[in-house]
Design a protein around this motif. Structure first.
Motif, short mmCIF file in Angstrom:
data_model
loop_
_atom_site.label_atom_id
_atom_site.label_comp_id
_atom_site.label_asym_id
_atom_site.label_seq_id
_atom_site.Cartn_x
_atom_site.Cartn_y
_atom_site.Cartn_z
N ILE A 1 1.03 -1.31 0.10
CA ILE A 1 -0.08 0.17 -0.24
C ILE A 1 0.71 1.11 -0.07
CG2 ILE A 1 -1.78 1.38 1.83
CD1 ILE A 1 -3.24 -1.44 2.26
N LEU A 2 2.11 1.53 0.70
CA LEU A 2 2.95 2.26 0.85
C LEU A 2 3.56 2.96 -0.49
CD1 LEU A 2 4.49 4.87 2.42
CD2 LEU A 2 6.18 2.66 3.20
N SER A 3 3.87 1.39 -1.33
CA SER A 3 4.41 1.46 -2.21
C SER A 3 2.81 2.65 -3.67
CB SER A 3 4.90 0.72 -3.01
OG SER A 3 5.48 -0.53 -1.93
N ALA B 1 19.55 3.63 -9.68
CA ALA B 1 20.68 2.79 -10.61
C ALA B 1 19.69 2.22 -11.40
CB ALA B 1 21.46 1.97 -10.13
N ASN B 2 18.36 1.69 -10.75
CA ASN B 2 16.93 0.98 -11.55
C ASN B 2 15.89 1.04 -10.41
OD1 ASN B 2 17.64 -1.26 -9.94
ND2 ASN B 2 18.99 -1.20 -10.88
N ASP B 3 14.78 0.59 -11.27
CA ASP B 3 13.42 1.21 -10.08
C ASP B 3 13.73 0.63 -9.02
OD1 ASP B 3 12.45 2.70 -12.06
OD2 ASP B 3 11.08 0.97 -13.23
N ASN B 4 14.96 -1.26 -8.98
CA ASN B 4 14.68 -1.84 -7.66
C ASN B 4 15.09 -0.55 -6.39
OD1 ASN B 4 13.10 -3.71 -8.88
ND2 ASN B 4 15.23 -4.57 -9.71
N ALA C 1 8.49 1.75 -2.12
CA ALA C 1 7.79 2.35 -3.30
C ALA C 1 9.16 3.40 -4.33
CB ALA C 1 7.09 4.08 -2.85
N LEU C 2 7.74 2.74 -5.42
CA LEU C 2 8.55 3.94 -6.91
C LEU C 2 8.77 5.13 -7.30
CD1 LEU C 2 11.31 3.30 -8.71
CD2 LEU C 2 8.92 2.91 -10.37
N PRO C 3 9.47 6.57 -6.01
CA PRO C 3 9.56 8.08 -6.88
C PRO C 3 9.08 8.09 -8.00
CG PRO C 3 10.76 7.64 -5.24
CD PRO C 3 10.77 6.16 -5.78
#
Length: 253
Positions: free
Chosen positions: A8-10, A118-121, A130-132
């Motif tokens: 949910i936070l992500s 460096a990457n999404d992970n 979470a991914l900004p």
């Protein structure tokens, strides 16, 4: 349960300022006055430069602008030597070299702004899963456009007494659901503007919104200028056609 909260936070932070401006809850976004609004409006270059300063000093720690070449900033008044110096402050990946290996080199104005991760992970790992969101097109991608960006950045408050915030969440009165993982990043005098402008939260939010509007459509001013020229041409052309028509039919009558 922990995995559910993380998910949910992500989702919340990934939406971040990218959330819909007017969701099903009917959150109303106040309209602001913008110098670039209207047919004859133009980007406030001084404001956009201040917005870039905030992006560089505050936002760039989490948010990328990977679709924006550094040389785009020439459109808001950055000189060639300034762009070269700015670009050289970044390390960008290049290659492969003669050995087939990638390597790092100082940036040049033609390079795009490098991502903070460096990457999404890696971005998720640094932000509690979470991914900004990338900010390259954020001003055009959301309902409300720059009004929403301004509202979101100025909408952080203490939650109502009857509201229970989830762990790691922050209250924002303009965000759909009012719970968002992104913290309030703008503070009074949180930056020192190079031009001496007072850095209130409202001023910072307006400058960021102006800058993100510019990077989302760098040719906005040129497009409007061309539109005005086309309209003037058509008006003159229509006048000439009308005069020609009257001249032609006057002889027939």
């Amino acid at each position: 349960m922990r995995a559910l909260k993380t998910a949910i936070l992500s989702a919340a932070l990934a939406l971040g300022i990218a959330g819909a401006a007017q969701a099903s809850e009917g959150v109303k976004i106040p309209e602001q006055s913008w110098p670039h609004a209207g047919v004859f409006g133009t980007i406030d270059k001084a404001s956009a430069q201040r917005g870039f300063q905030i992006y560089k000093e505050v936002c760039a720690a989490c948010h990328s602008m990977r679709l924006v070449p550094i040389r785009t900033l020439a459109g808001i008044g950055f000189k060639e030597d300034e762009l070269k110096a700015l670009a050289a402050g970044y390390e960008v990946q290049a290659g492969p070299n003669d050995n087939g290996e990638m390597f790092m080199r100082p940036g040049i104005p033609a390079d795009r702004f490098p991502s903070p991760f460096a990457n999404d992970n890696a971005a998720r790992a640094a932000n509690n899963g979470a991914l900004p969101p990338d900010l390259s097109l954020i001003a055009k991608a959301r309902q409300g456009f720059e009004d929403y960006i301004y509202a979101f950045l100025t909408g952080f408050e203490d939650p109502p007494a009857d509201m229970n915030l989830m762990p790691g969440m922050n209250y924002n009165k303009y965000f759909p659901g009012h719970q968002v993982g992104m913290p309030n990043i703008l503070q009074p005098d949180g930056v020192t503007y190079a031009d001496g402008t007072k850095a209130t939260v409202e001023q910072q939010a307006k400058d960021v919104a102006t800058f993100l509007t510019f990077v989302a459509e760098p040719h906005l001013d040129a497009r409007k200028q061309m539109g005005v020229k086309v309209i003037l041409f058509l008006l003159v052309f229509a006048g000439l056609m009308y005069a020609s028509k009257r001249q032609l039919w006057s002889k027939i009558h």
